[in-house]
Design a protein around this motif. Structure first.
Motif, short mmCIF file in Angstrom:
data_model
loop_
_atom_site.label_atom_id
_atom_site.label_comp_id
_atom_site.label_asym_id
_atom_site.label_seq_id
_atom_site.Cartn_x
_atom_site.Cartn_y
_atom_site.Cartn_z
N VAL A 30 -7.20 5.56 -0.33
CA VAL A 30 -7.49 4.14 -0.04
C VAL A 30 -6.24 3.33 0.46
O VAL A 30 -6.15 2.62 1.56
CB VAL A 30 -7.93 3.42 -0.99
CG1 VAL A 30 -8.12 1.84 -0.90
CG2 VAL A 30 -9.44 3.88 -1.43
N ASN B 279 -5.30 4.66 3.98
CA ASN B 279 -6.50 4.23 4.84
C ASN B 279 -5.92 2.58 5.30
O ASN B 279 -5.93 2.10 6.54
CB ASN B 279 -7.61 4.43 4.62
CG ASN B 279 -8.33 5.51 4.61
OD1 ASN B 279 -7.64 6.36 5.26
ND2 ASN B 279 -9.15 6.10 3.61
N ILE B 280 -5.59 1.94 4.40
CA ILE B 280 -5.48 0.41 4.53
C ILE B 280 -3.88 0.30 5.28
O ILE B 280 -4.08 -0.31 6.24
CB ILE B 280 -5.27 -0.32 3.32
CG1 ILE B 280 -6.57 -0.43 2.52
CG2 ILE B 280 -4.40 -1.80 3.54
CD1 ILE B 280 -6.52 -1.05 1.29
N THR C 32 0.96 -1.30 -0.04
CA THR C 32 0.04 -0.05 -0.02
C THR C 32 0.74 1.23 -0.08
O THR C 32 0.52 2.20 -0.49
CB THR C 32 -0.90 0.07 1.30
OG1 THR C 32 -0.32 -0.10 2.44
CG2 THR C 32 -2.19 -1.27 1.11
N PHE D 252 -14.89 4.43 2.99
CA PHE D 252 -13.85 2.96 3.21
C PHE D 252 -14.21 2.51 4.56
O PHE D 252 -14.34 1.46 4.71
CB PHE D 252 -12.49 3.56 2.87
CG PHE D 252 -11.50 2.51 3.38
CD1 PHE D 252 -11.15 1.41 2.42
CD2 PHE D 252 -10.84 2.46 4.42
CE1 PHE D 252 -10.29 0.69 2.53
CE2 PHE D 252 -9.83 1.30 4.79
CZ PHE D 252 -9.66 0.42 3.72
N PHE D 253 -13.99 3.25 5.79
CA PHE D 253 -14.02 3.00 6.99
C PHE D 253 -15.41 2.53 7.34
O PHE D 253 -15.79 1.75 8.06
CB PHE D 253 -13.69 4.01 7.92
CG PHE D 253 -12.10 4.12 7.82
CD1 PHE D 253 -11.10 3.02 8.29
CD2 PHE D 253 -11.35 5.27 7.53
CE1 PHE D 253 -9.92 3.12 7.95
CE2 PHE D 253 -10.23 5.39 7.47
CZ PHE D 253 -9.37 4.56 7.81
N ASN E 182 -12.18 1.28 13.38
CA ASN E 182 -13.05 1.63 12.08
C ASN E 182 -13.78 3.12 12.49
O ASN E 182 -13.80 4.09 11.85
CB ASN E 182 -13.94 0.97 11.49
CG ASN E 182 -13.29 -0.22 10.74
OD1 ASN E 182 -12.92 0.03 9.50
ND2 ASN E 182 -13.02 -1.34 11.16
N ILE F 32 -17.78 1.29 5.40
CA ILE F 32 -17.74 -0.06 4.82
C ILE F 32 -16.99 -1.19 5.43
O ILE F 32 -17.43 -2.25 5.81
CB ILE F 32 -17.29 -0.06 3.31
CG1 ILE F 32 -18.25 0.59 2.42
CG2 ILE F 32 -17.23 -1.70 2.77
CD1 ILE F 32 -18.07 0.96 1.12
N SER F 33 -15.61 -1.00 5.91
CA SER F 33 -14.94 -1.77 6.49
C SER F 33 -15.18 -2.16 7.79
O SER F 33 -14.98 -3.45 8.57
CB SER F 33 -13.41 -1.41 6.59
OG SER F 33 -13.37 0.03 7.23
N GLY F 34 -16.09 -1.28 8.47
CA GLY F 34 -16.45 -1.62 9.77
C GLY F 34 -18.09 -2.14 9.94
O GLY F 34 -18.59 -2.33 10.83
N LEU G 206 -4.84 1.32 9.12
CA LEU G 206 -5.44 0.15 9.83
C LEU G 206 -4.67 -0.93 10.07
O LEU G 206 -4.49 -1.60 11.30
CB LEU G 206 -6.51 -0.52 9.07
CG LEU G 206 -7.96 0.20 9.01
CD1 LEU G 206 -9.03 -0.26 7.96
CD2 LEU G 206 -8.72 0.12 10.48
#
Length: 303
Positions: free
Chosen positions: A242, A245-246, A13, A50-51, A193, A53-55, A249
């Motif tokens: 993106v 953010n990855i 990333t 993004f967060f 998240n 959706i990921s959460g 995390l």
């Protein structure tokens, strides 16, 4: 998931983030508060989605998490803008060698002082190696500046300007690690998240206020700024968001499982190697000292 795999994800990333940051830097050819604000607006909107959706669209927050989000939003805003500006003064590789090395030294010291982490001989050796890498880059950058004949181009290669911006990036990198470490060990916060989601909500609100204020005060700023909303440019901004953010995390997962003074040298060395890959992608001209610096970083990573 094992720590080596998590570091590989950060490296992958990281390459994407450097490429998209360079593309964003190229399209922001002049310092404009309105344009920077618009970039932050797009960045935070993508990050919120993004967060969310990921959460699994489960967002939970309390006072402590919100305070962490406010602090982290300020760090993110300064880091993003500084990251776009710095590539006007030096290659991706040179920027990453200096900023990663400085961040490593500072965050390792923070781990020892504030988190009472054990001082290990190998980490001290890594610090010395990375300081040597900084010296190599300064030689490389100085040689470039001397070789530039045009006063305009010389200004772009000015070491003092580069030093100031990298000092800001270094400070943000240290604060970033400290906040993430403090968050990861705190028992009073909610989930990661939600933390990152509200960080970007705060960033979005602040950026909208600044953008509106500038456009109302200066005519023509809105029209000049909306050119950033073209599809290709949105892809660059969104892609950078993106990837970052990855990486954020994954960084939380890593610092929760290992000392900052150990995490910092490894992540910094990876950052330098990622920077070299980014320079090669954009075919930037690097001096011999730049390659020496990357080789030194590889040594620090291996040991």
């Amino acid at each position: 998931m094992s720590i080596p795999v998590l570091f590989l994800i950060i490296a992958a990333t990281g390459i994407g983030s450097k490429v998209f940051s360079k593309l964003c830097s190229n399209m922001l050819s002049e310092n404009s508060v309105a344009k920077y604000s618009l970039v932050l607006i797009v960045n935070s909107l993508v990050a919120c989605l993004f967060f969310a959706i990921s959460g699994g669209f489960k967002i939970d927050v309390n006072t402590v998490t919100l305070l962490y989000s406010i602090a982290y939003a300020a760090i993110v805003a300064v880091s993003i803008i500084a990251g776009f500006v710095v590539y006007r003064y030096a290659s991706i590789s040179n920027v990453n060698v200096v900023s990663s090395s400085c961040s490593m030294v500072c965050t390792a010291a923070v781990g020892w002082i504030f988190f009472s982490e054990k001082v290990e001989v190998l980490n001290v050796i890594r610090l010395v190696i990375m300081v040597f890498a900084i010296v190599c880059v300064l030689f490389d950058q100085k040689n470039k500046e001397t070789a530039i004949a045009s006063p305009t181009e010389r200004k772009k290669g000015n070491i003092f300007s580069l030093a100031v911006i990298i000092a800001v990036i270094t400070a943000c990198g240290c604060l970033n690690t400290v906040v993430l470490k403090a968050f990861s060990i705190s028992k009073e916060v909610t989930d990661e998240n939600s933390f990152f989601f509200f960080t970007n909500v705060i960033l979005l609100i602040a950026a909208l206020i600044v953008f509106a204020a500038v456009c109302l005060r200066k005519r023509g700023e809105f029209r000049a700024s909306v050119e950033l909303l073209r599809p290709k440019r949105l892809i660059s901004i969104g892609g950078n968001t993106v990837c970052s953010n990855i990486s954020s995390l994954v960084s939380v997962l890593i610092v929760a499982r290992m000392d900052v003074s150990i995490y910092s040298p490894i992540s910094s060395a990876l950052g330098i190697i990622v920077g070299l890959v980014g320079s090669l992608i954009f075919r930037e001209r690097l001096g011999v000292f730049a390659y020496i610096a990357v080789a030194v970083a590889c040594v620090a990573l291996i040991i």
